[in-house]
Design an enzyme around this catalytic site. Structure first.
Site, mmCIF file in Angstrom:
data_model
loop_
_atom_site.group_PDB
_atom_site.id
_atom_site.type_symbol
_atom_site.label_atom_id
_atom_site.label_comp_id
_atom_site.label_asym_id
_atom_site.label_seq_id
_atom_site.Cartn_x
_atom_site.Cartn_y
_atom_site.Cartn_z
ATOM 1 C CD GLU A 268 31.208 13.154 -11.415
ATOM 2 O OE1 GLU A 268 31.245 13.207 -12.648
ATOM 3 O OE2 GLU A 268 31.855 13.909 -10.664
ATOM 4 C CB CYS A 305 30.589 14.107 -15.362
ATOM 5 S SG CYS A 305 31.509 15.459 -14.613
#
Length: 507
Positions: A268, A305
């Site tokens: 990620e 995030c």
């Protein structure tokens, strides 16, 4: 560490196959508050020991029945909870996060482990399929075929800087891999080594409690780039889980692909999580959306995030009300401590970059490890000419792109790179534009929201936390939710295998 102590000095060692191991070199932690401590530095030799132990453990752990693996995951959760006070004390000192945030993240971490335990007991993840033998079929008989998902082998996990519990030592990647039947070697993050150490103590206690092979889990602290390089290129490692920067993740991704035997890299890497405020919605409640966006931007100093860093807003008076409300709300937000000095430095650099390219709405210079919110706006045509404006600035920074008409909004959506999330703020009168945007955004993001904010990722069966590159390196996977177990499994077909050779899951 003393499990009942509020704060005590760490032993500062690595956990390798059930043993605490020192090293010749040390590094010193850099806490937000409280004393710094020395920790043993990771080495390539430790990587070798941990990987060999993980492979040896795999030969047993991969064939342990699902009920016992579930009990192991639950034991880890219980042992983490036993150490709750110490985890909060160490975590708040190292990261600067408030106690309530650490406590919530701890609950998320133990909840993930228990969720996977339940998932194992149900057995649906095995995707067991059987085609019975057809010995009389013409022109040729068909053999018996049985398919099931099997664990792939030892997995490397890199601890995340922004989630010292939920995405680190015993976080989502580790929980999913252990649930799948894969031993784990964790490369701890140097921003919170004390937190990693005490979580590793909890895992070790669970190993002893349930009789699991000792090599099923190892933690290597700190270390230079050669340690991460050795881990992802070690021939016994079969997959890598990573949450971090685009540059660091891409470097590891390329190493995995360049191996003689390439392996999957589940990274990620970054996302600006765009938000589209549609005309009817901004006319009806633009100020309210702007104020709520400001709250989402500054949650946890913007160190999520899924932080919605860019808002596409109509270039009219209603859009002006959105901008004003967002500015006023951000102006009332005080300074926040960032998770590490490195993250703070990167944030200050990102603020300087945006300030040189977009018109400032709110300027809030920060210093050292402190972050203050900043806000800019730019017209859509200028935004489209500068690709650097679409890059993530990790922290409480917001960019408002002023859009002339629906067609331009669609063009902006089509030009997006891969995202973890995308959000539509809409009213009933926006349905046609929203429908057209949704057709674009479902190809751009792993999760699409309406009239909400993406900060806050539910740990649930239907959750997708991933997306097309560069949000993640494998658009078909998620790092949150029960489906994340699939990353560490592969289908195997068993043809005409005698029943006494088959595992209980296949019998």
């Amino acid at each position: 560490m003393d499990t009942n102590s509020v704060m005590s000095a760490p032993h500062g060692q690595h956990l390798i196959a059930g043993a605490w191991v020192g090293a010749d070199g040390t590094f010193t932690s850099d806490p937000a508050t409280g004393p710094a401590f020395a920790y043993a530095t990771g080495t390539v030799a430790l990587v070798e020991r941990a990987c060999i132990a993980a492979e040896a453990a795999f030969e047993t752990y991969a064939y342990i029945n699902r009920a016992d693996r579930a009990a192991f995951l639950e034991a880890i959760a219980e042992q983490i909870e036993v150490r709750a006070k110490a985890i909060t004390a160490v975590g708040t000192s190292e990261t600067g996060l408030p106690a309530a945030r650490l406590e919530g993240e701890r609950s998320r971490t133990t909840g993930q482990l228990r969720m996977f335990a339940d998932h194992l007991r149900k057995g649906e993840y095995l995707d067991h399929r059987t085609d019975p033998a057809l010995p009389d079929r013409k022109p040729a008989p068909r053999p018996e075929l049985r398919m099931i998902q099997r664990p792939i082998g030892p997995v490397a996990v890199f601890g995340a800087s922004n989630f010292p519990l939920a995405f680190s030592t015993a976080g989502g990647d580790t929980a999913a891999a252990l649930a799948a039947g894969c031993p784990v070697v964790v490369k701890g993050h140097s921003a919170h080594p004390g937190t990693g150490e005490i979580i590793a103590e909890a895992v070790l206690a669970a190993i002893h409690q349930t009789g699991m092979p000792k090599g099923v889990f190892s933690l290597i602290q700190g270390g230079r780039r050669d340690v991460g390089h050795a881990l992802v290129t070690h021939p016994l490692i079969q997959a890598v889980g990573f949450t971090g920067s685009l540059a660091g993740g891409r470097a590891l991704f390329d190493l995995c692909a360049a191996r003689p035997e390439p392996i999957p890299f589940f990274g990620e890497l970054g996302s600006v999580n765009p938000m589209f405020v549609l005309p009817q919605a901004v006319a009806a409640r633009g100020a309210g959306i702007g104020a709520a966006w400001a709250a989402s931007l500054t949650m946890g100093a913007g160190q999520f995030c899924t932080n919605p860093g860019i808002a596409f807003v109509p270039a009219d008076a209603d859009g002006d009300a959105f901008v004003t409300a967002a500015r006023d709300a951000l102006a009332d937000t005080g300074p926040q401590v960032m998770l590490s000095r490195g993250i703070a430095t990167a944030y200050h650099e990102g603020v300087a970059h945006l300030s040189s390219r977009a018109r400032s709405v709110l300027t809030n210079p920060g210093e050292g490890r402190e972050a203050r919110p900043n806000l800019w706006q730019i017209d859509a045509r200028a935004y489209q000419c500068d690709t650097t404006l679409a890059e993530e600035v990790f922290g409480p920074a917001g960019l408002i792109v002023r859009v002339e008409d629906p067609d331009q909004m669609l063009d902006l959506a089509r030009a997006l790179r891969g995202q973890l999330t995308a959000t539509l703020h809409m009213d009933d009168g926006d349905s046609e534009l929203a429908r057209r945007l949704l057709q674009v955004l479902e190809r751009k993001a792993g999760r699409v929201l309406v009239n909400g904010f993406p900060t806050g990722v539910e740990v649930a069966d239907a959750m997708v936390h991933g997306g097309p590159y560069p949000a993640s390196t494998n658009f078909g996977a998620t790092s949150v939710g029960t489906m994340s177990i699939r990353r560490f499994l592969r289908p195997v077909c068993f043809q005409n295998i005698p029943s006494n050779l088959l595992s209980a899951d296949l019998a």
